[in-house]
Design an enzyme around this catalytic site. Structure first.
Site, PDB file in Angstrom:
ATOM      1  N   GLU A  44      -6.132 -20.580 -17.611  1.00 39.96           N
ATOM      2  CA  GLU A  44      -6.581 -21.214 -16.367  1.00 39.96           C
ATOM      3  C   GLU A  44      -7.681 -22.208 -16.722  1.00 39.96           C
ATOM      4  O   GLU A  44      -8.804 -21.814 -17.058  1.00 39.96           O
ATOM      5  CB  GLU A  44      -7.137 -20.163 -15.397  1.00 39.96           C
TER       6      GLU A  44
ATOM      7  N   ASP B 236       0.852  -1.196   0.000  1.00 35.70           N
ATOM      8  CA  ASP B 236       0.000   0.000   0.000  1.00 35.70           C
ATOM      9  C   ASP B 236       0.885   1.243   0.000  1.00 35.70           C
ATOM     10  O   ASP B 236       1.727   1.401   0.886  1.00 35.70           O
ATOM     11  CB  ASP B 236      -0.889  -0.048   1.257  1.00 35.70           C
TER      12      ASP B 236
ATOM     13  N   HIS C 149      -3.985 -17.431  -5.922  1.00 36.30           N
ATOM     14  CA  HIS C 149      -4.907 -16.644  -5.094  1.00 36.30           C
ATOM     15  C   HIS C 149      -6.236 -17.360  -4.836  1.00 36.30           C
ATOM     16  O   HIS C 149      -7.117 -16.789  -4.206  1.00 36.30           O
ATOM     17  CB  HIS C 149      -5.161 -15.301  -5.782  1.00 36.30           C
ATOM     18  N   ASP C 150      -6.396 -18.581  -5.352  1.00 40.05           N
ATOM     19  CA  ASP C 150      -7.634 -19.338  -5.120  1.00 40.05           C
ATOM     20  C   ASP C 150      -7.399 -20.557  -4.244  1.00 40.05           C
ATOM     21  O   ASP C 150      -8.368 -21.262  -3.916  1.00 40.05           O
ATOM     22  CB  ASP C 150      -8.209 -19.839  -6.455  1.00 40.05           C
TER      23      ASP C 150
ATOM     24  N   ASP D 182      -8.424 -16.009 -17.503  1.00 38.00           N
ATOM     25  CA  ASP D 182      -9.288 -16.497 -16.445  1.00 38.00           C
ATOM     26  C   ASP D 182     -10.319 -17.502 -16.990  1.00 38.00           C
ATOM     27  O   ASP D 182     -10.883 -17.266 -18.066  1.00 38.00           O
ATOM     28  CB  ASP D 182     -10.019 -15.257 -15.888  1.00 38.00           C
TER      29      ASP D 182
ATOM     30  N   ASP E  66      -3.967 -10.066 -16.386  1.00 36.76           N
ATOM     31  CA  ASP E  66      -4.954 -11.112 -16.159  1.00 36.76           C
ATOM     32  C   ASP E  66      -6.222 -10.709 -16.906  1.00 36.76           C
ATOM     33  O   ASP E  66      -6.829  -9.677 -16.584  1.00 36.76           O
ATOM     34  CB  ASP E  66      -5.204 -11.180 -14.643  1.00 36.76           C
TER      35      ASP E  66
END
Ligand code: GLC
Length: 564
Positions: free
Chosen positions: A275, A27, A341-342, A208, A104
């Site tokens: 993916e 951040d 991330h899944d 994706d 992505d």
């Protein structure tokens, strides 16, 4: 000595990819959410780590209901992540370092807040109506979905819209309506979007859920199956065999058209990685035909999720390598992915054991294929088990009413993740409060994992034995050693007592052997070939070579070069 006659491989076959989940990386603006300028401030770190390509989970405009996988404008940046100027700067800064950029691309669906969908749902006659998949319902005055199709995440994938008295199709969550690629305007628009980013210098795309682009036009019902949850090989799930909603024959033609768009750009060549949850046979089909022995005409790469839940032993890995070598011989090439991330992070599936993680990494960075490293994997970041009831993740929210004991039971094996927040916690940069992800007085968007005081970049950089330094050494070695990034692979004969996996990489005259001890016992190998020299060992401080025999500690991995 065997001679490797392959010509030099394309850059994307030799590269190493690092996945950044932008929301959780760094951040810079003080809102507890990672952003593009934060990422730019950490590019020196990534360059020093030795990764060559960076893939960013989406930071396009989005209501963030699925944290960027619900796009409301494919050509602009979500304000919490920055501006298009920041994005240009990111691309430029990566290229200036001689590195590559992968975006992505969520082609299958948009957000339900995308202006196209808002128009589409406004009336049956709207010009954008046919940009999505709308159908009449069945029976009872149309109040029953058009057919039995289930979404990937369970439940009917059809959603009723009262205003126009029709149903729209959504393969994933209800706020992610599927685009209709049977409408040529949609295809044109999305291909032009791809060109828009290629013109800006993007070097590749992660696609994706790309196996869900088309569905059966006649809306035939999917047949019944007994399977409840999908596996890494097979997407049958929720008692449905998804023959009409996944891997539709038209997908393969679409992929070839998309590949043609990529091939319009040659300097450098750009690439696609899909993916797809499927068998190796099907994955290979998505890569297209072998055109001339050096290239295919489909996806350049697909994730082989077979490795995600591989049992940590020599024989399972041996089988995986064998099957990858069977299906993905040149010009095809496999990928090596253990976390994303899944999924639950790989190290947590290995009991958060650093020695096991180092061995796993040695395999990932020395086997033939393109490795994908998930942010934090290089420091041994663990999964952080967060309660479903506070889930930020829409999948977690969907299942938030399941009692915790049942969640624990269902997710025990690690192959199923009901709350993806667990693997998306902020990157751990240093031992300060909030781990250097954001300033100490802020509340990061997800809680920092409690392991941050020991597991963080700052502490590990100065520890020569850390997993971070293991990654750095291996990545450097891979880059400098043609046999490791471009060589052929052959498995060495299995060892008498199991436990050891060994294989050889060969490029021209260079021969490199990899020895991995998956067992808890120290082991001595039989005679190693001619004049071995140790290039790398996961265990520091002692020479594993005693004359021409190799002595391996439990979970030790060694890379040797042989000289004739
Ligand atoms: C993919 C993404 C996942 C996302 C879903 C819907 O599986 O990896 O994070 O939620 O597609 O776009």
């Amino acid at each position: 000595m065997p001679i490797q006659t392959n010509p030099d491989l394309q850059w994307w076959k030799k590269t190493t990819v690092y996945q950044v989940y932008p929301r959780s990386f760094k951040d810079s603006t003080g809102n507890g959410i990672g952003d593009i300028l934060g990422i730019i401030s950490k590019l020196d770190y990534l360059q020093d780590l030795g990764v060559e390509t960076i893939w960013f989970s989406p930071f396009f405009s989005s209501p963030q209901a699925d944290h960027g996988y619900d796009v409301s404008d494919f050509r602009s940046i979500s304000p919490e992540y920055g501006t298009i100027a920041d994005c240009d700067k990111l691309i430029e800064n990566i290229h200036n370092r001689g590195m590559y950029v992968v975006f992505d691309m969520v082609l299958n669906h948009t957000s339900n807040q995308h202006p196209w969908f808002l128009e589409s749902k406004s009336s049956r006659n709207n010009p954008k109506r046919d940009w999505y998949i709308w159908r009449d319902g069945q029976k009872f005055g149309g109040k029953k979905p058009p057919n039995n199709w289930k979404a990937m995440v369970g439940g009917s994938g059809w959603h009723y819209d009262e205003l126009t008295d029709q149903w729209y199709w959504a393969q994933f969550l209800p706020f992610q309506p599927d685009l209709n690629y049977r409408n040529p305007k949609v295809k044109q628009e999305m291909f032009d979007t791809i060109r828009f980013w290629l013109d800006k210098g993007v070097d590749g795309f992660r696609l994706d859920i790309i196996n869900t682009i088309y569905e059966d036009e006649a809306l035939r019902n999917n047949p019944f199956t007994w399977r409840l949850f999908p596996s890494e090989e097979d997407d049958k799930s929720f008692f449905q065999n998804k023959i009409h909603t996944m891997n539709h024959p038209d997908n393969f033609t679409f992929i070839k058209e998309l590949r043609n768009v990529l091939d319009e750009y040659t300097d450098p060549e750009r690439f696609l990685v899909g993916e797809i949850t499927a068998s190796l046979e099907l994955l290979k089909r998505y890569c297209g035909d072998n055109v001339d022995g050096t290239k295919t005409n489909g996806l350049h790469l697909t994730f082989q999720f077979q490795s995600l839940n591989t049992k940590f032993n020599a024989s399972t890995f041996r089988n995986i390598i064998e099957s990858y070598e069977q299906y993905f011989t040149e010009p095809y090439i496999p990928t090596w992915v253990f976390s994303n991330h899944d999924q639950m992070r790989r190290i947590s599936k290995l009991g958060n054991n650093i020695d096991k993680a180092k061995l796993n990494t040695t395999l990932q960075l020395t086997a033939r294929g393109v490795p994908f490293i998930y942010y934090g994997e290089e420091i041994g970041m663990a999964n952080h088990r967060l309660p479903l009831k506070n889930a930020e993740d829409p999948i977690g929210q969907k299942y938030s009413r399941i009692p915790q004991f049942l969640v624990n039971l269902l997710t025990r094996s690690g192959s199923l993740s009901l709350n993806r927040d667990n693997c998306r916690t902020p990157m751990q940069w240093d031992p300060s409060l909030n781990a250097g992800f954001c300033s100490e007085e802020l509340k990061p968007w997800l809680p920092v994992s409690p392991c941050y005081q020991t597991i963080n970049v700052h502490s590990e950089e100065s520890d020569s034995n850390s997993i971070l330094n293991c990654y750095k050494t291996l990545l450097k070695l891979r880059k400098e050693t043609p046999a490791l990034h471009s060589g052929s692979l052959n498995l060495l004969p299995p060892f008498l007592f199991g436990g050891i996996l060994s294989f050889q990489r060969v490029y021209n005259e260079q021969v490199v052997q990899i020895w991995l001890n998956f067992s808890t016992k120290p082991t001595r190998t039989s005679e190693i070939g001619e004049n071995p020299r140790v290039l790398f060992s996961t265990v520091a401080g002692c020479n594993p070579l005693k004359d021409t025999l190799l002595h391996l500690e439990p979970y030790q991995g060694v890379v040797l070069e042989l000289f004739s």
